[in-house]
Design a protein around this motif. Structure first.
Motif, PDB file in Angstrom:
ATOM      1  N   TYR A 127       0.861  -1.413   0.161  1.00 34.83           N
ATOM      2  CA  TYR A 127       0.207   0.083  -0.070  1.00 34.83           C
ATOM      3  C   TYR A 127       0.999   1.292  -0.027  1.00 34.83           C
ATOM      4  N   VAL A 130       0.601   3.268  -3.059  1.00 36.19           N
ATOM      5  CA  VAL A 130      -0.598   4.279  -3.179  1.00 36.19           C
ATOM      6  C   VAL A 130      -0.824   5.042  -1.978  1.00 36.19           C
ATOM      7  N   TRP A 159      -3.607   5.674 -11.192  1.00 35.02           N
ATOM      8  CA  TRP A 159      -3.962   5.303  -9.858  1.00 35.02           C
ATOM      9  C   TRP A 159      -5.050   4.211  -9.661  1.00 35.02           C
ATOM     10  N   GLU A 160      -6.016   4.278 -10.567  1.00 38.32           N
ATOM     11  CA  GLU A 160      -6.850   3.650 -10.372  1.00 38.32           C
ATOM     12  C   GLU A 160      -6.536   2.192 -10.891  1.00 38.32           C
ATOM     13  N   ARG A 162      -3.545   1.173 -10.475  1.00 35.58           N
ATOM     14  CA  ARG A 162      -2.772   0.553  -9.165  1.00 35.58           C
ATOM     15  C   ARG A 162      -3.848  -0.172  -8.214  1.00 35.58           C
ATOM     16  N   TYR A 163      -4.941   0.754  -7.930  1.00 36.15           N
ATOM     17  CA  TYR A 163      -5.706   0.076  -7.055  1.00 36.15           C
ATOM     18  C   TYR A 163      -6.432  -1.302  -7.632  1.00 36.15           C
ATOM     19  N   ARG A 167      -6.381  -4.929  -5.930  1.00 32.38           N
ATOM     20  CA  ARG A 167      -7.700  -5.648  -5.566  1.00 32.38           C
ATOM     21  C   ARG A 167      -7.360  -7.119  -6.337  1.00 32.38           C
ATOM     22  N   THR A 229      -8.612   7.104   0.208  1.00 33.31           N
ATOM     23  CA  THR A 229      -9.090   6.833  -1.084  1.00 33.31           C
ATOM     24  C   THR A 229      -8.384   5.510  -1.385  1.00 33.31           C
ATOM     25  N   ALA A 230      -7.420   5.016  -0.711  1.00 34.36           N
ATOM     26  CA  ALA A 230      -6.818   3.790  -0.849  1.00 34.36           C
ATOM     27  C   ALA A 230      -7.768   2.640   0.024  1.00 34.36           C
ATOM     28  N   SER A 233     -10.893   2.292  -2.067  1.00 34.61           N
ATOM     29  CA  SER A 233     -10.705   1.526  -3.269  1.00 34.61           C
ATOM     30  C   SER A 233     -10.376   0.026  -3.218  1.00 34.61           C
ATOM     31  N   THR A 234      -9.906  -0.494  -1.949  1.00 34.90           N
ATOM     32  CA  THR A 234      -9.587  -1.816  -1.938  1.00 34.90           C
ATOM     33  C   THR A 234     -10.107  -2.556  -0.864  1.00 34.90           C
TER      34      THR A 234
END
Length: 292
Positions: A127, A130, A159-160, A162-163, A167, A229-230, A233-234
């Motif tokens: 993590y 991000v 960044w999306e 990366r998420y 995932r 956000t992290a 998003s996860t």
């Protein structure tokens, strides 16, 4: 105290806001009660670790993320005290090496995953790519990713992606027997200041202090945004986040310990059961030993 899994758990990013989680929220629990419970958790943790190790089928990955001085090291030390080192692996991730940068950002973390039957603890984790890299996107340039030559290239799509990679990585691990639980030790900026001052004033804690910690305080709001956000998003039901109030170290340790033990119980590891023919052989071995 309400069930800490339900109170602090995040299984979906929908409507998640970090501001809705306090940094000091022990409820009606007292320190004395929490410390007593922590001792009980350690006993249960040892039992379930033995089951997990003997079963040799599943593994548990515990991820700890936090701002500096939030208490990650202390949580590991107090919660995991008494656990058999043979069944537990702790990795503390620092700045990537030149060799790490020769691979994708998940490579060094994949290498550190717990083997079947073991508990793995990652003090910081994948993590960071991000979190600190979102606050300081210039760090991403060291990865030499095709098509990303300048800081401005790291846009929303980057960044999306990366998420999404995270995932997929965690979903793959879950499908193959590794349960993941992720903790964000949520400390206030004011409490962090107190702990930094304590490190400066206490000769036995001077070694913990780093000038860079002070520099990073200037980016506090950016870090809070990156964490929000992290997490949003996860967070999934299979790989949940837990936002733990960390202004009181004793409560953070209690909550982390409670959640780890409850997660192990849900995994239901069992000691292997011998087939009947093997049990009969054991009887014959017993008789042979007793005749000596």
């Amino acid at each position: 105290m309400a069930n800490v899994i339900e109170k602090f758990g995040v299984t979906s990013g929908k409507a998640f806001k970090l501001k809705n989680y306090k940094t000091d929220d022990p409820g009606s629990m007292e320190k004395k009660e929490a410390l007593a419970d922590l001792v009980d958790f350690q006993t249960e943790l040892k039992e379930y670790q033995e089951r997990l190790y003997a079963e040799d089928s599943q593994s548990l990955l515990v991820i700890l993320q936090a701002m500096d001085a939030a208490g990650k090291d202390g949580a590991i030390e107090h919660v995991m005290s008494g656990v058999n080192p043979q069944g537990c692996q702790v990795f503390s991730f620092k700045q990537p090496t030149s060799n790490d940068y020769e691979h994708d950002f998940l490579w060094r973390h994949y290498k550190a995953l717990p083997e079947r039957g073991r508990i793995g603890i990652h003090n910081r984790s994948h993590y960071e790519y991000v979190l600190i890299c979102r606050v300081h996107p210039e760090y991403n340039l060291s990865e030499r990713i095709p098509g990303y030559r300048n800081v401005k290239d790291f846009n929303a799509e980057f960044w999306e992606d990366r998420y999404e990679s995270i995932r997929q990585f965690e979903a793959h691990l879950h499908r193959n027997g590794t349960k993941i639980i992720k903790f964000f030790l949520h400390v206030s900026k004011e409490e962090q200041k107190k702990r930094f001052l304590d490190r400066i004033e206490d000769n036995y804690k001077n070694w913990k202090f780093s000038a860079s910690d002070i520099d990073e305080r200037a980016y506090w709001d950016a870090y809070m945004s990156a964490y929000e956000t992290a997490i949003a998003s996860t967070a999934t039901p299979a790989s949940p986040w837990y936002v733990i109030p960390a202004d009181k170290k004793w409560f953070a340790r209690y909550a982390v310990g409670k959640i780890i033990v409850e997660t192990l119980k849900q995994m239901e590891p069992e000691f292997p059961k011998l087939p009947e023919n093997q049990k009969e052989k054991l009887k014959s071995y017993k008789e042979k030993l007793e005749r000596e």
